[in-house]
Motif scaffolding. Structure first.
Motif, PDB file in Angstrom:
ATOM      1  N   GLN A 140     -12.383  20.782 -21.248  1.00 24.85           N
ATOM      2  CA  GLN A 140     -12.871  22.070 -20.747  1.00 24.85           C
ATOM      3  C   GLN A 140     -13.802  22.691 -21.788  1.00 24.85           C
ATOM      4  N   SER A 141     -13.247  23.357 -22.788  1.00 24.41           N
ATOM      5  CA  SER A 141     -14.045  23.863 -23.903  1.00 24.41           C
ATOM      6  C   SER A 141     -13.099  24.320 -24.997  1.00 24.41           C
ATOM      7  N   TRP A 142     -13.617  24.335 -26.223  1.00 24.10           N
ATOM      8  CA  TRP A 142     -12.772  24.778 -27.330  1.00 24.10           C
ATOM      9  C   TRP A 142     -12.559  26.285 -27.291  1.00 24.10           C
ATOM     10  N   ASN A 143     -13.466  27.014 -26.653  1.00 25.28           N
ATOM     11  CA  ASN A 143     -13.233  28.439 -26.452  1.00 25.28           C
ATOM     12  C   ASN A 143     -12.005  28.667 -25.591  1.00 25.28           C
ATOM     13  N   VAL A 144     -11.866  27.883 -24.528  1.00 24.14           N
ATOM     14  CA  VAL A 144     -10.698  27.984 -23.664  1.00 24.14           C
ATOM     15  C   VAL A 144      -9.435  27.588 -24.413  1.00 24.14           C
ATOM     16  N   ALA A 145      -9.526  26.519 -25.193  1.00 30.26           N
ATOM     17  CA  ALA A 145      -8.358  26.062 -25.943  1.00 30.26           C
ATOM     18  C   ALA A 145      -7.872  27.114 -26.937  1.00 30.26           C
ATOM     19  N   LEU A 146      -8.802  27.760 -27.640  1.00 30.62           N
ATOM     20  CA  LEU A 146      -8.409  28.791 -28.607  1.00 30.62           C
ATOM     21  C   LEU A 146      -7.892  30.041 -27.897  1.00 30.62           C
ATOM     22  N   ALA A 147      -8.455  30.358 -26.738  1.00 30.41           N
ATOM     23  CA  ALA A 147      -7.944  31.498 -25.969  1.00 30.41           C
ATOM     24  C   ALA A 147      -6.510  31.242 -25.521  1.00 30.41           C
ATOM     25  N   ILE A 148      -6.231  30.014 -25.078  1.00 29.99           N
ATOM     26  CA  ILE A 148      -4.862  29.664 -24.704  1.00 29.99           C
ATOM     27  C   ILE A 148      -3.948  29.723 -25.926  1.00 29.99           C
ATOM     28  N   LEU A 149      -4.419  29.233 -27.062  1.00 26.81           N
ATOM     29  CA  LEU A 149      -3.600  29.226 -28.276  1.00 26.81           C
ATOM     30  C   LEU A 149      -3.218  30.638 -28.690  1.00 26.81           C
ATOM     31  N   ASN A 150      -4.158  31.574 -28.636  1.00 25.94           N
ATOM     32  CA  ASN A 150      -3.844  32.951 -29.028  1.00 25.94           C
ATOM     33  C   ASN A 150      -2.755  33.550 -28.149  1.00 25.94           C
ATOM     34  N   LEU A 151      -2.856  33.338 -26.841  1.00 21.95           N
ATOM     35  CA  LEU A 151      -1.830  33.868 -25.949  1.00 21.95           C
ATOM     36  C   LEU A 151      -0.524  33.097 -26.079  1.00 21.95           C
ATOM     37  N   GLN A 152      -0.593  31.829 -26.451  1.00 19.18           N
ATOM     38  CA  GLN A 152       0.631  31.076 -26.742  1.00 19.18           C
ATOM     39  C   GLN A 152       1.359  31.665 -27.945  1.00 19.18           C
ATOM     40  N   LEU A 153       0.611  32.034 -28.967  1.00 17.47           N
ATOM     41  CA  LEU A 153       1.230  32.617 -30.162  1.00 17.47           C
ATOM     42  C   LEU A 153       1.905  33.943 -29.831  1.00 17.47           C
ATOM     43  N   ILE A 154       1.243  34.778 -29.030  1.00 22.46           N
ATOM     44  CA  ILE A 154       1.844  36.054 -28.643  1.00 22.46           C
ATOM     45  C   ILE A 154       3.065  35.825 -27.763  1.00 22.46           C
ATOM     46  N   SER A 155       2.968  34.883 -26.836  1.00 24.27           N
ATOM     47  CA  SER A 155       4.109  34.565 -25.975  1.00 24.27           C
ATOM     48  C   SER A 155       5.279  34.045 -26.792  1.00 24.27           C
ATOM     49  N   ALA A 156       4.992  33.267 -27.830  1.00 24.39           N
ATOM     50  CA  ALA A 156       6.058  32.753 -28.691  1.00 24.39           C
ATOM     51  C   ALA A 156       6.766  33.886 -29.423  1.00 24.39           C
ATOM     52  N   VAL A 157       6.013  34.911 -29.847  1.00 24.87           N
ATOM     53  CA  VAL A 157       6.642  36.067 -30.491  1.00 24.87           C
ATOM     54  C   VAL A 157       7.553  36.791 -29.501  1.00 24.87           C
ATOM     55  N   MET A 158       7.098  36.968 -28.254  1.00 24.63           N
ATOM     56  CA  MET A 158       7.947  37.592 -27.235  1.00 24.63           C
ATOM     57  C   MET A 158       9.216  36.780 -27.017  1.00 24.63           C
ATOM     58  N   ALA A 159       9.062  35.473 -26.869  1.00 23.77           N
ATOM     59  CA  ALA A 159      10.228  34.614 -26.645  1.00 23.77           C
ATOM     60  C   ALA A 159      11.183  34.658 -27.831  1.00 23.77           C
ATOM     61  N   LEU A 160      10.644  34.771 -29.028  1.00 24.85           N
ATOM     62  CA  LEU A 160      11.494  34.873 -30.213  1.00 24.85           C
ATOM     63  C   LEU A 160      12.315  36.154 -30.171  1.00 24.85           C
ATOM     64  N   GLY A 161      11.699  37.265 -29.748  1.00 26.48           N
ATOM     65  CA  GLY A 161      12.445  38.514 -29.641  1.00 26.48           C
ATOM     66  C   GLY A 161      13.555  38.444 -28.618  1.00 26.48           C
ATOM     67  N   VAL A 162      13.290  37.824 -27.457  1.00 28.37           N
ATOM     68  CA  VAL A 162      14.328  37.681 -26.446  1.00 28.37           C
ATOM     69  C   VAL A 162      15.422  36.738 -26.933  1.00 28.37           C
TER      70      VAL A 162
END
Length: 447
Positions: free
Chosen positions: A22-44
């Protein structure tokens, strides 16, 4: 020991495939939201995996973190403060005095026949005074250039400070909610926290003086440079020439990579702290309470107090993630906070990854968000492929193509069912100690 390696490697290869196909812009955008989602999951996971608390109010604490980004980073609106700031301050003082008076009457008046009427009278008078100050002040604030401002604004500080402030605000609200709800059983606790979180989001949608309500707060400041600012730098132009890439494309990659470094650093710090807490005497005591509450109470542990601690800590982590999310988006949109996205999906992350295991919760955050994003692309492609042999005007083909966007919800349910069937404790299950359940050691390891 092999499973974590292969799972992490598979996730990394999947992101690399997105970058290539697809593109590395898409990959990095997914990675950023993955990191935030991981923080949420860690809190739960701190709440559920440590203490067994079934908190279904994640949406509300995420929204509080986002609100903090607005209150910290946006500049103050002096006209709004002049129009109604004093009235809102008086309303807050009146509310605090009313609460203190009700608390004092509950303790000082011993006669039940007199206590109820006195408390009711003070409450009604205090509520009337609060509304008398509040209503005209809020209306005056919202009338100040409503197309652009219409709210009080914030402190004008760097937005990265809001990450800590968001955790602090979420923790403070969680303490109040926990004092009310933590005596409930798990199913009633879930219902109560879900209702309270919905009420919090409703307040954010309707109180325009606070954060513009559904009109949203946009153009929040960034902790990283803007793309257009990079375009004018000589060193950046030279760099884009060396890597043979357009400056507009390279600037997007650089900005997203800087966000990923910031979010990754926060995730690593929180993971280290959570890991230390989990393997400390406090963490073993929390797991013992989770495994057998009655046995822990029999050994003299204050279960309600410990539950309040873990509820506040987990909510603070979720609040940090909420502030990070608004920082990444650059805007605060209260209408976007829905139970499915900010409660159910986060719970799927924890369950699929492995509750009680911090690494599993992080892995679940990465995996589920990746599937959630890719399903938006894969759903229409799958339906187009399956119906390629049908006529274009076929009712079945048209129906399947119209429901393709809902493949995301179907995929989440399917992944959850498959994981629970094949690995009920998650992809990375909680590691038990060599000497049996934690409840057998709480008497000797924690005073």
């Amino acid at each position: 020991m092999r499973r974590p390696f292969w799972l992490v490697l598979g996730m990394a290869l999947a992101l690399a495939a997105v970058g290539v196909l697809q593109s590395w812009n898409v990959a990095l955008a997914i990675l950023n939201l993955q990191l935030i989602s991981a923080v949420m999951a860690l809190g739960v996971n701190i709440q559920w995996g440590y203490g067994g608390l079934f908190n279904f109010g994640i949406m509300g604490f995420t929204a509080l973190g986002g609100l903090t980004a607005v209150l910290v980073a946006t500049p103050p609106v002096s006209e709004a403060w002049a129009a109604g700031g004093g009235g809102l301050a008086m309303a807050a003082v009146t509310m605090a005095v009313t609460a203190a008076a009700v608390w004092a009457l509950q303790r000082l008046i011993k006669v039940k026949a007199l206590r109820g009427p006195a408390v009711a009278l003070v409450f009604v008078v205090g509520l009337a005074l609060t509304r008398w100050f509040y209503s005209p002040s809020a209306a005056a604030i919202e009338a100040v250039d409503p197309s652009i401002t219409g709210f009080l604004g914030g402190l004008g500080l760097p937005i990265i400070i809001s990450w800590l402030a968001g955790g602090a605000l979420a923790a403070a609200v969680a303490w109040v909610i926990g004092r009310i709800t933590l005596g409930l059983q798990s199913d009633y606790l879930a219902i109560a926290t879900l209702g309270i979180s919905a009420a919090l989001v409703a307040v954010l949608k309707n109180e325009d003086w606070l954060a513009r309500g559904v009109k949203n707060v946009t153009t929040l400041p960034r902790p990283v440079p803007y793309e257009q600012d990079l375009h004018g730098q000589d060193w950046f132009i030279d760099l884009s020439a060396r890597v043979d890439m357009e400056p507009s494309l390279l600037s997007g990659l650089v900005v997203k990579a800087l966000y990923a470094l910031l979010f990754g650093g926060v995730l690593l710090v929180l993971f280290w702290l959570a890991h230390r807490a989990l393997h400390s005497p406090w963490g073993r005591m929390m797991r013992a309470i989770r495994d057998n509450r009655d046995a822990a109470e029999a050994m003299g542990k204050d279960v309600t107090r410990r539950h309040l601690q873990v509820f506040v800590l987990g909510s603070a982590v979720v609040g940090i993630a909420g502030a990070m999310l608004v920082t990444l988006n650059g805007q605060f949109t209260p209408a976007s906070y829905t139970p499915f996205r900010y409660t159910f999906l986060v719970w799927v992350m924890v369950i699929v990854g492995g509750s009680g295991n911090n690494g599993g919760a992080i892995l679940g955050g990465f995996l589920i968000w990746f599937l959630w994003v890719q399903a938006e692309v894969g759903g229409p492609w799958l339906m187009t492929t399956l119906t390629s042999g049908l006529q274009d005007d076929s009712p079945l083909r048209q129906h399947l193509l119209s429901v393709a966007p809902h493949m995301r919800q179907l995929l989440m349910g399917l992944v959850l069912l498959v994981v629970l069937r094949l690995s009920p404790r998650g992809l990375l299950p909680e590691q038990r100690g060599k000497h049996g359940p934690a409840r057998q050691r709480i008497a000797t390891e924690h005073s």
